[in-house]
Write a protein that holds these residues in place. Structure first.
Motif, PDB file in Angstrom:
ATOM      1  N   VAL A   1       0.857  -1.182   0.000  1.00 39.91           N
ATOM      2  CA  VAL A   1       0.000   0.000   0.000  1.00 39.91           C
ATOM      3  C   VAL A   1       0.895   1.234   0.000  1.00 39.91           C
ATOM      4  CG1 VAL A   1      -1.742   1.288   1.289  1.00 39.91           C
ATOM      5  CG2 VAL A   1      -1.812  -1.217   1.264  1.00 39.91           C
ATOM      6  N   LEU A   2       0.721   2.089  -1.019  1.00 37.68           N
ATOM      7  CA  LEU A   2       1.500   3.320  -1.122  1.00 37.68           C
ATOM      8  C   LEU A   2       0.594   4.498  -0.773  1.00 37.68           C
ATOM      9  CD1 LEU A   2       4.238   4.630  -2.083  1.00 37.68           C
ATOM     10  CD2 LEU A   2       3.132   4.901  -4.316  1.00 37.68           C
ATOM     11  N   ALA A   3       0.971   5.232   0.269  1.00 39.06           N
ATOM     12  CA  ALA A   3       0.198   6.417   0.652  1.00 39.06           C
ATOM     13  C   ALA A   3       1.172   7.531   1.025  1.00 39.06           C
ATOM     14  CB  ALA A   3      -0.749   6.093   1.804  1.00 39.06           C
ATOM     15  N   GLY A   4       0.635   8.708   1.301  1.00 38.81           N
ATOM     16  CA  GLY A   4       1.496   9.840   1.651  1.00 38.81           C
ATOM     17  C   GLY A   4       0.691  11.108   1.527  1.00 38.81           C
ATOM     18  N   PRO A   5       1.288  12.241   1.880  1.00 36.69           N
ATOM     19  CA  PRO A   5       0.537  13.493   1.859  1.00 36.69           C
ATOM     20  C   PRO A   5       0.120  13.916   0.445  1.00 36.69           C
ATOM     21  CG  PRO A   5       2.840  13.902   2.372  1.00 36.69           C
ATOM     22  CD  PRO A   5       2.662  12.419   2.344  1.00 36.69           C
ATOM     23  N   THR A   6      -0.912  14.715   0.368  1.00 34.61           N
ATOM     24  CA  THR A   6      -1.360  15.310  -0.887  1.00 34.61           C
ATOM     25  C   THR A   6      -0.185  16.012  -1.559  1.00 34.61           C
ATOM     26  OG1 THR A   6      -3.395  15.776   0.278  1.00 34.61           O
ATOM     27  CG2 THR A   6      -3.110  16.862  -1.836  1.00 34.61           C
ATOM     28  N   ALA A   7      -0.073  15.861  -2.866  1.00 34.58           N
ATOM     29  CA  ALA A   7       0.936  16.558  -3.684  1.00 34.58           C
ATOM     30  C   ALA A   7       2.356  16.009  -3.541  1.00 34.58           C
ATOM     31  CB  ALA A   7       0.952  18.065  -3.409  1.00 34.58           C
ATOM     32  N   VAL A   8       2.495  14.838  -2.871  1.00 33.19           N
ATOM     33  CA  VAL A   8       3.845  14.285  -2.743  1.00 33.19           C
ATOM     34  C   VAL A   8       4.287  13.603  -4.046  1.00 33.19           C
ATOM     35  CG1 VAL A   8       3.228  12.015  -1.807  1.00 33.19           C
ATOM     36  CG2 VAL A   8       5.405  13.046  -1.173  1.00 33.19           C
TER      37      VAL A   8
ATOM     38  N   GLU B   1      -1.335  -7.972   7.157  1.00 28.05           N
ATOM     39  CA  GLU B   1      -0.107  -8.586   6.614  1.00 28.05           C
ATOM     40  C   GLU B   1       0.451  -7.785   5.435  1.00 28.05           C
ATOM     41  OE1 GLU B   1      -3.147  -9.604   6.317  1.00 28.05           O
ATOM     42  OE2 GLU B   1      -3.540 -10.473   4.335  1.00 28.05           O
ATOM     43  N   ALA B   2      -0.294  -6.793   4.946  1.00 32.81           N
ATOM     44  CA  ALA B   2       0.189  -5.959   3.837  1.00 32.81           C
ATOM     45  C   ALA B   2       1.392  -5.125   4.298  1.00 32.81           C
ATOM     46  CB  ALA B   2      -0.931  -5.046   3.351  1.00 32.81           C
ATOM     47  N   VAL B   3       2.187  -4.653   3.324  1.00 31.39           N
ATOM     48  CA  VAL B   3       3.330  -3.794   3.640  1.00 31.39           C
ATOM     49  C   VAL B   3       2.921  -2.352   3.318  1.00 31.39           C
ATOM     50  CG1 VAL B   3       5.746  -3.273   3.157  1.00 31.39           C
ATOM     51  CG2 VAL B   3       4.935  -5.653   3.076  1.00 31.39           C
ATOM     52  N   PHE B   4       3.065  -1.471   4.321  1.00 29.79           N
ATOM     53  CA  PHE B   4       2.598  -0.089   4.188  1.00 29.79           C
ATOM     54  C   PHE B   4       3.779   0.836   3.939  1.00 29.79           C
ATOM     55  CE2 PHE B   4      -0.649  -2.510   6.103  1.00 29.79           C
ATOM     56  CZ  PHE B   4      -1.820  -1.980   5.592  1.00 29.79           C
ATOM     57  N   VAL B   5       3.740   1.494   2.770  1.00 32.00           N
ATOM     58  CA  VAL B   5       4.862   2.335   2.336  1.00 32.00           C
ATOM     59  C   VAL B   5       4.415   3.792   2.320  1.00 32.00           C
ATOM     60  CG1 VAL B   5       6.546   2.781   0.503  1.00 32.00           C
ATOM     61  CG2 VAL B   5       5.708   0.442   0.888  1.00 32.00           C
ATOM     62  N   PHE B   6       5.167   4.634   3.011  1.00 31.05           N
ATOM     63  CA  PHE B   6       4.851   6.064   3.087  1.00 31.05           C
ATOM     64  C   PHE B   6       5.763   6.810   2.131  1.00 31.05           C
ATOM     65  CE2 PHE B   6       4.974  10.294   5.115  1.00 31.05           C
ATOM     66  CZ  PHE B   6       3.619  10.491   5.345  1.00 31.05           C
ATOM     67  N   LEU B   7       5.164   7.550   1.194  1.00 29.82           N
ATOM     68  CA  LEU B   7       5.955   8.360   0.266  1.00 29.82           C
ATOM     69  C   LEU B   7       6.041   9.765   0.848  1.00 29.82           C
ATOM     70  CD1 LEU B   7       7.366   8.028  -2.509  1.00 29.82           C
ATOM     71  CD2 LEU B   7       5.325   9.046  -3.539  1.00 29.82           C
ATOM     72  N   LYS B   8       7.283  10.231   0.999  1.00 33.68           N
ATOM     73  CA  LYS B   8       7.521  11.474   1.731  1.00 33.68           C
ATOM     74  C   LYS B   8       8.239  12.485   0.835  1.00 33.68           C
ATOM     75  CE  LYS B   8      10.288  12.449   5.786  1.00 33.68           C
ATOM     76  NZ  LYS B   8      10.988  11.874   6.931  1.00 33.68           N
TER      77      LYS B   8
ATOM     78  N   GLU C   1       9.581  22.294   2.887  1.00 31.68           N
ATOM     79  CA  GLU C   1       9.572  23.416   1.932  1.00 31.68           C
ATOM     80  C   GLU C   1       9.198  22.947   0.520  1.00 31.68           C
ATOM     81  OE1 GLU C   1      11.982  22.884   4.171  1.00 31.68           O
ATOM     82  OE2 GLU C   1      11.374  24.548   5.470  1.00 31.68           O
ATOM     83  N   GLU C   2       9.700  21.757   0.164  1.00 33.24           N
ATOM     84  CA  GLU C   2       9.413  21.219  -1.172  1.00 33.24           C
ATOM     85  C   GLU C   2       7.927  20.865  -1.296  1.00 33.24           C
ATOM     86  OE1 GLU C   2      11.119  21.200  -3.844  1.00 33.24           O
ATOM     87  OE2 GLU C   2       9.701  19.986  -5.009  1.00 33.24           O
ATOM     88  N   LEU C   3       7.357  20.313  -0.222  1.00 37.31           N
ATOM     89  CA  LEU C   3       5.925  19.974  -0.257  1.00 37.31           C
ATOM     90  C   LEU C   3       5.089  21.253  -0.398  1.00 37.31           C
ATOM     91  CD1 LEU C   3       3.913  17.600  -0.106  1.00 37.31           C
ATOM     92  CD2 LEU C   3       3.664  18.109   2.320  1.00 37.31           C
TER      93      LEU C   3
ATOM     94  N   GLU D   1      -1.043  15.039   7.590  1.00 38.70           N
ATOM     95  CA  GLU D   1      -0.754  13.845   6.800  1.00 38.70           C
ATOM     96  C   GLU D   1       0.694  13.398   6.984  1.00 38.70           C
ATOM     97  OE1 GLU D   1      -3.883  14.406   3.098  1.00 38.70           O
ATOM     98  OE2 GLU D   1      -1.914  15.293   2.948  1.00 38.70           O
ATOM     99  N   LEU D   2       1.606  14.361   7.087  1.00 40.07           N
ATOM    100  CA  LEU D   2       3.024  14.015   7.282  1.00 40.07           C
ATOM    101  C   LEU D   2       3.233  13.303   8.609  1.00 40.07           C
ATOM    102  CD1 LEU D   2       5.230  16.974   6.052  1.00 40.07           C
ATOM    103  CD2 LEU D   2       5.260  14.612   5.253  1.00 40.07           C
ATOM    104  N   ALA D   3       2.403  13.660   9.593  1.00 32.21           N
ATOM    105  CA  ALA D   3       2.536  13.069  10.924  1.00 32.21           C
ATOM    106  C   ALA D   3       2.147  11.594  10.940  1.00 32.21           C
ATOM    107  CB  ALA D   3       1.678  13.851  11.917  1.00 32.21           C
ATOM    108  N   ALA D   4       1.535  11.114   9.844  1.00 36.48           N
ATOM    109  CA  ALA D   4       1.107   9.707   9.789  1.00 36.48           C
ATOM    110  C   ALA D   4       2.261   8.761   9.470  1.00 36.48           C
ATOM    111  CB  ALA D   4      -0.003   9.551   8.755  1.00 36.48           C
ATOM    112  N   GLU D   5       3.433   9.308   9.166  1.00 35.26           N
ATOM    113  CA  GLU D   5       4.563   8.462   8.748  1.00 35.26           C
ATOM    114  C   GLU D   5       4.835   7.305   9.712  1.00 35.26           C
ATOM    115  OE1 GLU D   5       8.275  10.557   8.205  1.00 35.26           O
ATOM    116  OE2 GLU D   5       9.354   8.704   7.733  1.00 35.26           O
ATOM    117  N   SER D   6       4.690   7.579  11.013  1.00 41.46           N
ATOM    118  CA  SER D   6       5.026   6.552  12.007  1.00 41.46           C
ATOM    119  C   SER D   6       4.091   5.337  11.956  1.00 41.46           C
ATOM    120  CB  SER D   6       4.999   7.166  13.406  1.00 41.46           C
ATOM    121  OG  SER D   6       3.708   7.671  13.652  1.00 41.46           O
ATOM    122  N   GLU D   7       2.943   5.470  11.287  1.00 41.59           N
ATOM    123  CA  GLU D   7       2.012   4.333  11.164  1.00 41.59           C
ATOM    124  C   GLU D   7       2.477   3.343  10.094  1.00 41.59           C
ATOM    125  OE1 GLU D   7      -2.016   5.728  10.352  1.00 41.59           O
ATOM    126  OE2 GLU D   7      -1.607   7.538  11.517  1.00 41.59           O
TER     127      GLU D   7
END
Ligand code: 5GP
Length: 189
Positions: A8-15, A116-123, A128-130, A155-161
């Motif tokens: 599962v690929l997720a991350g903040p809007t506009a990343v 059991e899925a692997v959760f991937v955070f795109l950062k 500043e870039e975001l 949304e960035l704060a969700a990285e630890s999940e």
């Protein structure tokens, strides 16, 4: 044939999740990229059944009622988006790793139903870039900009999940990092 893993690929809007997923579709057909159903209208160049299944609100209701959605959410407060369960299950059963590119609410639902899925955070490379990517077009007014930035901060704060973080410095490199994880998962079965 052993069952493949779901990513599962997720991350903040506009990343740049959509761009990474599109490059994945082009360069790695061996990976199953889930085609979501959505109630939003197609944009120019988008093909029904390839980029999304464009459905009516009634059709979306039916998919949910029949339990055909692995997850679904209202995104940006307007349209509904969801992952049809059947094709993902088929790919995994056939030993083909599958990738969902979905929002954070959807990722949390999958965490519940398929832990059991692997959760991937795109950062983004930096805050500043975001901000640049979010407000860069300069088409939003001050209030809208503030609202988007507040959402991005949350949304960035969700990285630890998440299990893994990939920094999106450059699309090709991010795709290769993701593919390496997915291919490794097949060899390590
Ligand atoms: P867009 O309308 O720009 O294609 O996508 C808007 C957002 O919807 C993106 O953040 C994307 O990750 C999210 N999204 C796309 N498909 C799904 C889905 O099946 N489920 C969920 N929860 N979010 C989705």
């Amino acid at each position: 044939m052993s069952r493949a893993k779901l990513f599962v690929l997720a991350g903040p809007t506009a990343v740049g999740k959509g761009t990474v997923a599109a490059a994945m579709r082009e360069q790695h057909p061996e990976i199953y990229l889930s085609v979501s159903a959505t109630t939003r209208q197609p944009r120019p160049g988008e093909v029904d059944g390839v980029h999304y299944h464009f459905v009516t609100h009634e059709e979306f209701d039916r998919l949910v009622d029949e339990g055909q959605m692995l997850e679904w959410a209202v995104v940006h407060g307007i349209n509904r988006y969801g992952t049809p369960r059947g094709p993902v299950e088929e790919a995994l059963a056939a030993g083909r790793p599958a990738l969902l590119e979905i929002d954070l609410q959807g990722a949390r639902q999958v965490r519940e139903s398929m832990p059991e899925a692997v959760f991937v955070f795109l950062k983004p490379p930096s805050w500043e870039e975001l901000v640049r990517r979010l407000v860069g077009r300069g088409t939003e007014d001050e209030e809208e900009r503030e609202r988007r930035l507040a959402t991005a901060r949350q949304e960035l704060a969700a990285e630890s999940e998440f299990d893994v973080t990939i920094v999106n410095r450059e699309v090709h490199a991010a795709v290769e990092e993701l593919v390496a994880l997915m291919v490794d998962s097949v060899h390590n079965e």
